[in-house]
Design an enzyme around this catalytic site. Structure first.
Site, PDB file in Angstrom:
ATOM      1  N   GLU A 244      32.140  39.747  48.372  1.00  0.00           N
ATOM      2  CA  GLU A 244      30.869  39.752  47.624  1.00  0.00           C
ATOM      3  C   GLU A 244      29.798  39.045  48.476  1.00  0.00           C
ATOM      4  O   GLU A 244      30.087  38.038  49.123  1.00  0.00           O
ATOM      5  CB  GLU A 244      31.106  38.965  46.327  1.00  0.00           C
ATOM      6  CG  GLU A 244      29.881  38.718  45.482  1.00  0.00           C
ATOM      7  CD  GLU A 244      30.152  37.703  44.350  1.00  0.00           C
ATOM      8  OE1 GLU A 244      30.891  36.711  44.574  1.00  0.00           O
ATOM      9  OE2 GLU A 244      29.612  37.915  43.254  1.00  0.00           O
TER      10      GLU A 244
ATOM     11  N   ASN B 260      23.947  42.570  42.068  1.00  0.00           N
ATOM     12  CA  ASN B 260      25.007  42.088  42.960  1.00  0.00           C
ATOM     13  C   ASN B 260      25.900  43.313  43.221  1.00  0.00           C
ATOM     14  O   ASN B 260      26.720  43.677  42.379  1.00  0.00           O
ATOM     15  CB  ASN B 260      25.764  40.959  42.250  1.00  0.00           C
ATOM     16  CG  ASN B 260      26.736  40.251  43.167  1.00  0.00           C
ATOM     17  OD1 ASN B 260      27.181  40.809  44.167  1.00  0.00           O
ATOM     18  ND2 ASN B 260      27.098  39.036  42.797  1.00  0.00           N
TER      19      ASN B 260
ATOM     20  N   LYS C 276      27.551  44.829  39.883  1.00  0.00           N
ATOM     21  CA  LYS C 276      28.385  43.883  39.102  1.00  0.00           C
ATOM     22  C   LYS C 276      28.027  43.901  37.619  1.00  0.00           C
ATOM     23  O   LYS C 276      26.850  43.801  37.245  1.00  0.00           O
ATOM     24  CB  LYS C 276      28.202  42.478  39.692  1.00  0.00           C
ATOM     25  CG  LYS C 276      29.135  41.407  39.159  1.00  0.00           C
ATOM     26  CD  LYS C 276      28.957  40.127  39.980  1.00  0.00           C
ATOM     27  CE  LYS C 276      29.864  39.001  39.553  1.00  0.00           C
ATOM     28  NZ  LYS C 276      29.666  37.799  40.408  1.00  0.00           N
TER      29      LYS C 276
ATOM     30  N   GLU D  69      23.646  32.886  39.221  1.00  0.00           N
ATOM     31  CA  GLU D  69      23.739  34.356  39.335  1.00  0.00           C
ATOM     32  C   GLU D  69      22.940  35.044  38.233  1.00  0.00           C
ATOM     33  O   GLU D  69      22.369  36.108  38.450  1.00  0.00           O
ATOM     34  CB  GLU D  69      25.203  34.803  39.262  1.00  0.00           C
ATOM     35  CG  GLU D  69      25.916  34.725  40.572  1.00  0.00           C
ATOM     36  CD  GLU D  69      27.203  35.533  40.527  1.00  0.00           C
ATOM     37  OE1 GLU D  69      27.144  36.763  40.449  1.00  0.00           O
ATOM     38  OE2 GLU D  69      28.281  34.899  40.551  1.00  0.00           O
TER      39      GLU D  69
ATOM     40  N   CYS E 291      33.990  39.827  41.991  1.00  0.00           N
ATOM     41  CA  CYS E 291      34.242  38.416  41.676  1.00  0.00           C
ATOM     42  C   CYS E 291      34.575  38.162  40.204  1.00  0.00           C
ATOM     43  O   CYS E 291      35.677  38.402  39.776  1.00  0.00           O
ATOM     44  CB  CYS E 291      33.063  37.549  42.130  1.00  0.00           C
ATOM     45  SG  CYS E 291      33.553  35.807  42.182  1.00  0.00           S
TER      46      CYS E 291
ATOM     47  N   ASN F 109      33.221  35.140  45.614  1.00  0.00           N
ATOM     48  CA  ASN F 109      32.786  33.806  46.052  1.00  0.00           C
ATOM     49  C   ASN F 109      33.112  32.881  44.884  1.00  0.00           C
ATOM     50  O   ASN F 109      32.432  32.928  43.847  1.00  0.00           O
ATOM     51  CB  ASN F 109      31.265  33.740  46.249  1.00  0.00           C
ATOM     52  CG  ASN F 109      30.774  34.372  47.523  1.00  0.00           C
ATOM     53  OD1 ASN F 109      30.500  33.696  48.513  1.00  0.00           O
ATOM     54  ND2 ASN F 109      30.627  35.695  47.508  1.00  0.00           N
TER      55      ASN F 109
HETATM   56  N1  CDT Z   1      30.647  34.921  42.193  1.00  0.00           N
HETATM   57  C1  CDT Z   1      31.300  34.702  41.056  1.00  0.00           C
HETATM   58  O1  CDT Z   1      31.294  35.531  40.158  1.00  0.00           O
HETATM   59  N2  CDT Z   1      31.910  33.502  40.920  1.00  0.00           N
HETATM   60  C2  CDT Z   1      32.524  33.052  39.719  1.00  0.00           C
HETATM   61  C3  CDT Z   1      32.479  31.560  39.691  1.00  0.00           C
HETATM   62  C4  CDT Z   1      32.820  31.014  38.362  1.00  0.00           C
HETATM   63  S1  CDT Z   1      31.540  31.088  37.203  1.00  0.00           S
HETATM   64  C5  CDT Z   1      30.506  29.812  37.647  1.00  0.00           C
HETATM   65  C6  CDT Z   1      33.985  33.488  39.574  1.00  0.00           C
HETATM   66  O2  CDT Z   1      34.340  33.973  38.494  1.00  0.00           O
HETATM   67  O3  CDT Z   1      34.776  33.296  40.505  1.00  0.00           O
END
Ligand code: CDT
Length: 302
Positions: free
Chosen positions: A41, A101, A118, A137, A163, A188
């Site tokens: 991502e 995204n 996304k 995000e 993600c 990420n």
């Molecule tokens: N990029 C992404 O979606 N990261 C989220 C982080 C947790 S929510 C703050 C994930 O689900 O891994």
């Protein structure tokens, strides 16, 4: 099949340098006989939603307005020369000003197969100074209403997710109901989860738990690819993995940096699960699952 895990991308690292790193992994993939390479991502920039700004337009340089663009064309050309297809996550700014995204899937001839935007956008919209770093995000990206598609490509049925999508069983089932045989997922994931830090030591477990369950319960390969390591002082999970339709991890990254992970993925192996325990047409009871699409939050009984 290859997973092109990335290590951190610094805030000041320019596209040219990043694309050079992507191409280095592509060249390695060619040497290993890979036909499809999956990048994480937001693979072209630092994870900029960790910073707040009043002026989102001031962050426009983190977004791509065309794909391929002037800097990414080099990646597309190299991939086509190798005959390798790829999935690349990036921040997309559309001509009419929408921010997504996104992930683009490109075949070995350099042709776009499809794009995924996304669906599940985690985090928050406004500055929350109590956090050691932000997860904005929901400020920088819209929720896509396009859903989860599956494309005929690479000799099979390919889907994409991004993600946070991987934590939701509906993501996999939406694609499972289209017969998906391989789901490509970039992520990420900061190790520190500010709303509930007791989850921090479980990040690696939860990452594999949801992708392995999604694979098994839908009889599909899942390829999870991280941007890991410590980026601008924030540590993110690595542990990229290629997961079989059995739910077993068949290959996994051993570093937190740029690393190619490769596995032979026989898409026909999906049939073991799709035609037995998870023969959807025979065993599913959609009439028993009405709440899943008609209701959003929890409604407890009286
Ligand atoms: N990029 C992404 O979606 N990261 C989220 C982080 C947790 S929510 C703050 C994930 O689900 O891994």
């Amino acid at each position: 099949m290859g997973a092109a895990q990335l290590g951190p991308i610094a805030r000041e690292e320019n596209r040219h340098t990043v694309v050079g790193r992507l191409i280095a992994l592509l060249d390695q993939a060619a040497d290993r006989g890979v036909d499809l390479l999956v990048y994480p991502e937001l693979a072209l920039t630092t994870f900029f939603p960790r910073w707040y700004t009043d002026d989102i337009a001031g962050y426009d340089h983190y977004y791509e307005t065309e794909m391929p663009g002037p800097e990414t064309k080099r990646l597309f050309d190299t991939a086509r020369n190798h005959g390798i297809g790829f999935a690349l996550g990036y921040a997309e700014l559309t001509p009419d000003g929408h921010r997504y995204n996104s992930t683009i899937l490109v075949d070995g001839g350099g042709n776009e197969v499809g794009r995924y935007r996304k669906v599940h956008i985690p985090g928050h919209e406004d500055d929350e100074p109590w956090r050691p770093f932000q997860h904005l995000e929901r400020r920088y990206f819209e929720e896509s209403n396009e859903g989860f598609s599956v494309w005929r490509a690479f000799g099979g049925l390919i889907g994409m997710a991004t993600c946070n999508d991987r934590r939701w069983p509906e993501t996999y089932r939406e694609m499972g109901l289209q017969g998906v045989e391989m789901i490509l997922i970039g992520y990420n994931t900061p190790i520190h989860y500010a709303p509930d830090p007791v989850q921090n030591p479980l990040q690696g477990f939860h990452n594999h738990l949801c992708m392995q369950a999604g694979a098994y319960q839908n009889g599909t390969w899942v390829v999870g690819v991280a941007k890991g390591g410590t980026e601008e002082g924030i540590e993110s999970l690595a542990q990229s993995a290629i997961i079989a339709p059995s739910g077993q991890i068949v290959a996994q990254a051993v570093t937190t940096g740029d690393e190619l992970v490769v596995a032979d993925c026989d898409l026909d192996w999906c049939r073991h699960y799709k035609e037995t325990l998870f023969d959807f047409g025979r065993y599913r009871r959609p009439e028993m699952y009405q709440r899943i699409t008609s209701q959003k939050g929890v409604i407890e009984p009286d």
